[in-house]
Design a protein around this motif. Structure first.
Motif, PDB file in Angstrom:
ATOM      1  N   SER A  78       0.764  -1.071  -0.051  1.00 55.27           N
ATOM      2  CA  SER A  78       0.180   0.037  -0.069  1.00 55.27           C
ATOM      3  C   SER A  78       0.872   1.279  -0.295  1.00 55.27           C
ATOM      4  N   TYR A  79       1.849   1.243   0.651  1.00 57.34           N
ATOM      5  CA  TYR A  79       2.975   2.311   0.899  1.00 57.34           C
ATOM      6  C   TYR A  79       3.609   2.581  -0.511  1.00 57.34           C
ATOM      7  N   SER A  80       3.884   1.662  -1.392  1.00 60.93           N
ATOM      8  CA  SER A  80       4.309   1.705  -2.463  1.00 60.93           C
ATOM      9  C   SER A  80       3.367   2.423  -3.340  1.00 60.93           C
ATOM     10  N   ASN A  81       2.165   2.037  -3.383  1.00 62.00           N
ATOM     11  CA  ASN A  81       1.258   2.872  -4.257  1.00 62.00           C
ATOM     12  C   ASN A  81       0.847   4.025  -3.788  1.00 62.00           C
ATOM     13  N   GLN A  82       0.909   4.459  -2.470  1.00 60.30           N
ATOM     14  CA  GLN A  82       0.653   5.745  -2.122  1.00 60.30           C
ATOM     15  C   GLN A  82       1.797   6.669  -2.486  1.00 60.30           C
ATOM     16  N   LEU A  83       3.047   6.358  -2.200  1.00 57.40           N
ATOM     17  CA  LEU A  83       4.185   6.976  -2.562  1.00 57.40           C
ATOM     18  C   LEU A  83       4.395   7.253  -4.131  1.00 57.40           C
ATOM     19  N   SER A  84       3.873   6.429  -5.011  1.00 61.05           N
ATOM     20  CA  SER A  84       4.035   6.588  -6.345  1.00 61.05           C
ATOM     21  C   SER A  84       3.087   7.715  -6.896  1.00 61.05           C
ATOM     22  N   ALA A  85       1.903   7.476  -6.125  1.00 61.42           N
ATOM     23  CA  ALA A  85       0.882   8.497  -6.476  1.00 61.42           C
ATOM     24  C   ALA A  85       1.080   9.800  -6.170  1.00 61.42           C
ATOM     25  N   PHE A  86       1.869  10.049  -4.814  1.00 54.50           N
ATOM     26  CA  PHE A  86       2.442  11.120  -4.417  1.00 54.50           C
ATOM     27  C   PHE A  86       3.451  11.896  -5.282  1.00 54.50           C
ATOM     28  N   ILE A  87       4.436  11.259  -5.675  1.00 61.10           N
ATOM     29  CA  ILE A  87       5.491  11.732  -6.593  1.00 61.10           C
ATOM     30  C   ILE A  87       4.752  12.158  -7.955  1.00 61.10           C
ATOM     31  N   VAL A  88       3.619  11.408  -8.585  1.00 62.65           N
ATOM     32  CA  VAL A  88       3.193  11.752  -9.630  1.00 62.65           C
ATOM     33  C   VAL A  88       2.347  13.046  -9.702  1.00 62.65           C
ATOM     34  N   TRP A 102       6.562  12.821   2.015  1.00 60.46           N
ATOM     35  CA  TRP A 102       5.445  12.065   2.153  1.00 60.46           C
ATOM     36  C   TRP A 102       5.406  11.162   3.487  1.00 60.46           C
ATOM     37  N   PHE A 103       6.743  10.886   3.807  1.00 60.94           N
ATOM     38  CA  PHE A 103       6.897  10.264   5.308  1.00 60.94           C
ATOM     39  C   PHE A 103       6.492  11.116   6.292  1.00 60.94           C
ATOM     40  N   GLU A 104       6.846  12.314   6.387  1.00 62.35           N
ATOM     41  CA  GLU A 104       6.524  13.216   7.216  1.00 62.35           C
ATOM     42  C   GLU A 104       4.912  13.233   7.738  1.00 62.35           C
ATOM     43  N   LYS A 105       4.269  13.664   6.131  1.00 64.56           N
ATOM     44  CA  LYS A 105       2.771  13.570   6.212  1.00 64.56           C
ATOM     45  C   LYS A 105       2.066  12.338   6.574  1.00 64.56           C
ATOM     46  N   THR A 106       2.676  11.326   6.246  1.00 62.80           N
ATOM     47  CA  THR A 106       2.177   9.860   6.360  1.00 62.80           C
ATOM     48  C   THR A 106       2.039   9.230   7.767  1.00 62.80           C
TER      49      THR A 106
END
Length: 354
Positions: free
Chosen positions: A96-106, A206-210
């Motif tokens: 799930s984290y992989s998908n979330q970070l991918s979406a965040f970068i895009v 992303w880590f700080e927000k999540t």
């Protein structure tokens, strides 16, 4: 004064300092290091070294860690940071984290954020666990992150390439600290990154927000560089370090850099002379480290009348690895990964905001 760069190689059979009996390897000591900006305080404990000085194969880390994962960590230079405990982080949610970070970068890229990796069609993030690095049941398992991309004008069948790597780890973290954390928090205090700074900033954001955490730079001060120099020198009878190179910066105008190259056998003989009678084979005491560095500095002073102790040790390197005051480290031998990560974990924990 012009900047000077001196190189010295030690002759053999130098006078060796007398062994000392007092040991601090079971105690914690407060150390204060003067720098050109301020004073940095910290604690040093006894640093364990592998018992592989006589039988290195029995401590080959690839027997407990997947060799393919070990290959991702070694022979690369990493930039170090510390990170505070992660709130509600779960190793079971890495997909799930992989998908979330991918979406965040895009999403950030679509908003016009400059990402300095060229013309990319898209990004893919992979989170994975590196099993086997944890030394105690309180250490959280290491998490490795890769960001991959495909070039916008590449062939259809072109594989994605890794454009950024990073990992979070905790090896032999302070038990009192780890046990004091609420169950909702996971401590992975050491963050190592390699790749464009723009992507590092995005990952940290992303880590700080999540996970409600914060990051900070993790330099390696002169004292800890001395520990690493001593550790790698002590490995010489088992794995030839080939050379020991140390770089000091002296407070002259302009600053003067001094490069000091030591023959590996000379370095080991000096280190062996500093080993205390009551020192166990798998530990290094602070007195031994101090005596070793003082011996090197004294020899240099006798030849060049330059007092290296007046400056700051900035960089060390051997065939087993290198480290820089700015927080960069390269580990070339998998046999000594746990020991080095233990020291860096301690440094990261000591940098945590109170």
């Amino acid at each position: 004064m012009e900047e000077r760069n001196s190189t010295e190689e030690t002759p053999r059979n130098n006078a060796l300092a007398q062994r000392r009996s007092k040991s601090y390897r079971h105690s914690m000591r407060s150390c204060v290091e003067a720098t050109h900006l301020t004073y940095t305080s910290g604690l040093l404990t006894a640093l364990r070294i592998p018992r592989s000085r006589k039988a290195p194969k029995s401590h080959d880390i690839t027997k407990q860690v997947d060799p393919d994962q070990v290959a991702l960590l070694v022979k690369k230079e990493w930039q170090l940071s510390y990170v505070t405990p992660l709130y509600q982080f779960r190793h079971t949610q890495l997909k799930s984290y992989s998908n979330q970070l991918s979406a965040f970068i895009v999403s950030e890229k679509q908003q016009g954020l400059a990402i300095e990796v060229g013309q990319e069609l898209g990004f893919k993030v992979n989170f994975s666990v590196v099993l086997g690095l944890a030394e105690t049941d309180k250490d959280a398992e290491t998490v490795f992150i890769q960001i991959l991309s495909k070039q916008a004008f590449g062939a259809k069948d072109d594989a994605q390439k890794v454009v950024w790597s990073g990992w979070l780890t905790c090896v032999n973290g302070d038990l009192d600290y780890l046990q004091s954390l609420p169950l909702e928090f996971v401590s992975l205090p050491l963050f190592c990154t390699r790749g464009p700074e723009s992507l590092t900033v995005l990952v940290k954001s992303w880590f700080e927000k999540t996970f409600d955490c914060c990051f900070g730079p993790l330099g390696i001060n002169s004292t800890n560089l001395q520990w690493l120099a001593s550790l790698w020198t002590g490995c010489h009878p088992t794995i030839n370090i080939q050379y020991l190179k140390l770089v000091w910066t002296l407070p002259t105008l302009p600053p003067m850099d001094v490069t000091y190259t030591v023959h590996p056998q000379d370095a080991w003989e000096l280190w062996d002379s500093m080993r205390q009678v009551d020192t166990t084979e798998d530990s290094i005491s602070i007195d031994e480290v101090t005596g070793f560095i003082n011996g090197l500095q004294s020899h240099f002073f006798r030849h060049f009348r330059i007092d290296l102790s007046a400056g700051s040790l900035m960089h060390i390197s051997t065939a087993l690895g290198s480290s820089h005051h700015s927080g960069k480290i390269k580990i070339a031998s998998p046999n000594y990964i746990p020991t080095i990560l233990q020291l860096l974990t301690e440094c990261a924990l000591l940098k945590m905001p109170i």
